[in-house]
Design an enzyme around this catalytic site. Structure first.
Site, PDB file in Angstrom:
ATOM      1  N   ASP A 174      46.663  -9.319   6.312  1.00 43.29           N
ATOM      2  CA  ASP A 174      45.298  -8.873   6.617  1.00 43.29           C
ATOM      3  C   ASP A 174      44.284  -9.153   5.506  1.00 43.29           C
ATOM      4  OD1 ASP A 174      46.667  -7.097   5.004  1.00 43.29           O
ATOM      5  OD2 ASP A 174      45.666  -5.318   5.802  1.00 43.29           O
ATOM      6  N   GLU A 257      54.449  -3.045  -6.518  1.00 45.61           N
ATOM      7  CA  GLU A 257      54.097  -4.144  -7.438  1.00 45.61           C
ATOM      8  C   GLU A 257      54.670  -3.900  -8.825  1.00 45.61           C
ATOM      9  OE1 GLU A 257      51.891  -2.264  -5.801  1.00 45.61           O
ATOM     10  OE2 GLU A 257      50.673  -3.553  -4.487  1.00 45.61           O
TER      11      GLU A 257
HETATM   12  C1  UGA Z   1      48.748  -2.080   0.232  1.00 43.71           C
HETATM   13  C2  UGA Z   1      49.364  -3.217  -0.574  1.00 43.71           C
HETATM   14  O1  UGA Z   1      48.496  -4.332  -0.628  1.00 43.71           O
HETATM   15  C3  UGA Z   1      50.642  -3.652   0.084  1.00 43.71           C
HETATM   16  O2  UGA Z   1      51.117  -4.813  -0.480  1.00 43.71           O
HETATM   17  C4  UGA Z   1      51.584  -2.515  -0.063  1.00 43.71           C
HETATM   18  O3  UGA Z   1      52.791  -2.875   0.543  1.00 43.71           O
HETATM   19  C5  UGA Z   1      50.971  -1.300   0.613  1.00 43.71           C
HETATM   20  O4  UGA Z   1      49.644  -1.035   0.169  1.00 43.71           O
HETATM   21  C6  UGA Z   1      51.757  -0.090   0.230  1.00 43.71           C
HETATM   22  O5  UGA Z   1      51.450   0.489  -0.811  1.00 43.71           O
HETATM   23  O6  UGA Z   1      52.716   0.251   0.907  1.00 43.71           O
HETATM   24  P1  UGA Z   1      47.712  -1.925   2.681  1.00 43.71           P
HETATM   25  O7  UGA Z   1      46.559  -2.830   2.934  1.00 43.71           O
HETATM   26  O8  UGA Z   1      47.443  -0.507   2.428  1.00 43.71           O
HETATM   27  O9  UGA Z   1      48.572  -2.567   1.514  1.00 43.71           O
HETATM   28  O10 UGA Z   1      48.829  -2.003   3.795  1.00 43.71           O
HETATM   29  P2  UGA Z   1      48.976  -2.939   5.076  1.00 43.71           P
HETATM   30  O11 UGA Z   1      48.088  -4.125   5.012  1.00 43.71           O
HETATM   31  O12 UGA Z   1      48.928  -2.077   6.263  1.00 43.71           O
HETATM   32  O13 UGA Z   1      50.494  -3.422   4.912  1.00 43.71           O
HETATM   33  C7  UGA Z   1      50.895  -4.334   3.898  1.00 43.71           C
HETATM   34  C8  UGA Z   1      51.714  -5.453   4.519  1.00 43.71           C
HETATM   35  O14 UGA Z   1      52.890  -4.921   5.127  1.00 43.71           O
HETATM   36  C9  UGA Z   1      50.956  -6.212   5.617  1.00 43.71           C
HETATM   37  O15 UGA Z   1      51.204  -7.602   5.500  1.00 43.71           O
HETATM   38  C10 UGA Z   1      51.520  -5.656   6.909  1.00 43.71           C
HETATM   39  O16 UGA Z   1      51.539  -6.596   7.965  1.00 43.71           O
HETATM   40  C11 UGA Z   1      52.934  -5.255   6.501  1.00 43.71           C
HETATM   41  N1  UGA Z   1      53.444  -4.067   7.242  1.00 43.71           N
HETATM   42  C12 UGA Z   1      52.696  -2.950   7.361  1.00 43.71           C
HETATM   43  C13 UGA Z   1      54.692  -4.137   7.839  1.00 43.71           C
HETATM   44  O17 UGA Z   1      55.385  -5.169   7.762  1.00 43.71           O
HETATM   45  N2  UGA Z   1      55.154  -3.040   8.545  1.00 43.71           N
HETATM   46  C14 UGA Z   1      54.416  -1.906   8.677  1.00 43.71           C
HETATM   47  O18 UGA Z   1      54.877  -0.956   9.344  1.00 43.71           O
HETATM   48  C15 UGA Z   1      53.152  -1.865   8.083  1.00 43.71           C
HETATM   49 MN    MN Z   2      46.389  -4.571   3.951  1.00 38.23          MN
END
Ligand code: UGA
Ligand code: MN
Length: 318
Positions: A174, A257
């Site tokens: 995203d 990270e």
């Molecule tokens: C932030 C960080 O940028 C992420 O790298 C980190 O993993 C996350 O917080 C965290 O702390 O857990 P954020 O924008 O809040 O990310 O989270 P998302 O964009 O919703 O998810 C991060 C990535 O994991 C995305 O590529 C999303 O597609 C993936 N994701 C999310 C999954 O594979 N499964 C899920 O249930 C939710």
């Molecule tokens: Mn994100």
């Protein structure tokens, strides 16, 4: 027998204080025991990811031939109405980047054919993985869930077996990427770092440099993190990654990270600061607003036999 003395108010207060402190200690001990018990240790392996499709792209092996180091872009993703639009934005950026292999790791237990078809349609080399988040990690800590960790660790397992050179970069599905970020990280020697825009309320996450030398970190949430950086704010060279066997990303929300970089035993001297000494922003931590659940009107029988049935195939109707 001595008659029992009535307890003074002061003594009662002291006892209450001692009890409160004891209770606090017990709560903390239990919390940390749970937090650091089995499932969240930093070295626990996930089940081996299922590699579903690996494709060298329209140009086959020739397309991958070039003197440039290979860029391995790891993208965690999961099924939702926004998934294909997100992968479209990112994929159409990556189409412009030479010598790139896209590792798309799906948080799913079965193949999402829409995703595989889309990846094939854009013609770049990719590998699609099934890397579901293990159930045991799905408990929330203060409402936070580690996201994309099984995906990234799964793709990294594949890299350990297949990659010998190049650079890896964690690109969430995203975010928004300027093509220059891929030029910048291409020749990373060990670890490179650079600013990321739009992270938390501070609007920025970056190393702080003075006269070109690292002096600290700027991020909305430093806390006790050794490397308070965003997932999009660093890249790691494959030889450096391979030199530390078994280094994984921990399943601890907020510490993915720093935990990973610590597991790689990174020191400040290992880091190259890119983007003109961290004065440029080439990657943005954007969020897509979640769409409301669809009305499911598209499923109405009256549309049987129309184009809506085909359109339904390429959508997540929930
Ligand atoms: C932030 C960080 O940028 C992420 O790298 C980190 O993993 C996350 O917080 C965290 O702390 O857990 P954020 O924008 O809040 O990310 O989270 P998302 O964009 O919703 O998810 C991060 C990535 O994991 C995305 O590529 C999303 O597609 C993936 N994701 C999310 C999954 O594979 N499964 C899920 O249930 C939710
Ligand atoms: Mn994100």
């Amino acid at each position: 027998m001595r008659p029992s003395q009535p307890l003074g108010l002061l003594t009662v207060m002291k006892k209450v204080q001692v009890l409160a402190v004891l209770l606090g200690v017990v709560v903390l001990v239990v919390y940390f025991m749970l937090l650091f018990s089995g499932p969240v240790t930093t070295t626990t392996s996930t089940a081996f990811p299922v590699v579903v499709t690996s494709w060298l792209g329209e140009y086959g092996v020739e397309g991958m031939q070039s003197d440039l180091p290979t860029l391995y872009v790891i993208t965690p993703t999961y099924r939702r109405p926004e998934q294909i639009p997100e992968l479209t934005r990112l994929g159409q950026t990556l189409m412009h980047v030479p010598k790139l292999h896209w590792l798309v790791a799906d948080d799913a237990t079965s193949v999402n054919q829409q995703v595989v078809d889309y990846l094939k349609s854009i013609g770049i080399p990719f590998t699609y993985f099934l890397t579901p988040m293990p159930q045991k990690y799905s408990r929330r800590w203060f409402g936070y869930l580690p996201k994309g960790v099984a995906n990234r660790n799964g793709a990294m397992m594949w890299l350990r077996l297949r990659a010998t050179e190049g650079v890896m970069y964690m690109a969430d599905d995203d975010n928004t990427y300027d093509l220059r970020i891929f030029q910048e990280i291409r020749h990373t020697k060990k670890v490179s770092m650079f600013p990321v825009g739009l992270v938390t309320h501070t609007g920025l996450s970056t190393p702080v440099l003075r006269d070109g030398r690292w002096v600290g970190w700027f991020d909305g949430w430093i806390s006790d993190r050794v490397f308070p950086v965003d997932m999009a704010g660093f890249a790691v060279s494959i030889p450096f990654f391979l030199s530390v066997p078994e280094a994984e990303m921990p399943y601890i929300a907020g510490y993915e990270e720093t935990g990973f970089l610590n597991n790689l035993h990174v020191t400040i001297d290992d880091i190259e600061f890119l983007a003109d000494n961290c004065t440029k922003i080439y990657v943005w931590h954007t969020h897509t607003q979640k769409s409301k659940a669809s009305s499911r009107e598209i499923l109405d029988k009256k549309y049987d036999g129309t184009n809506l049935r085909q359109l339904q195939e390429v959508m997540v109707v929930n």
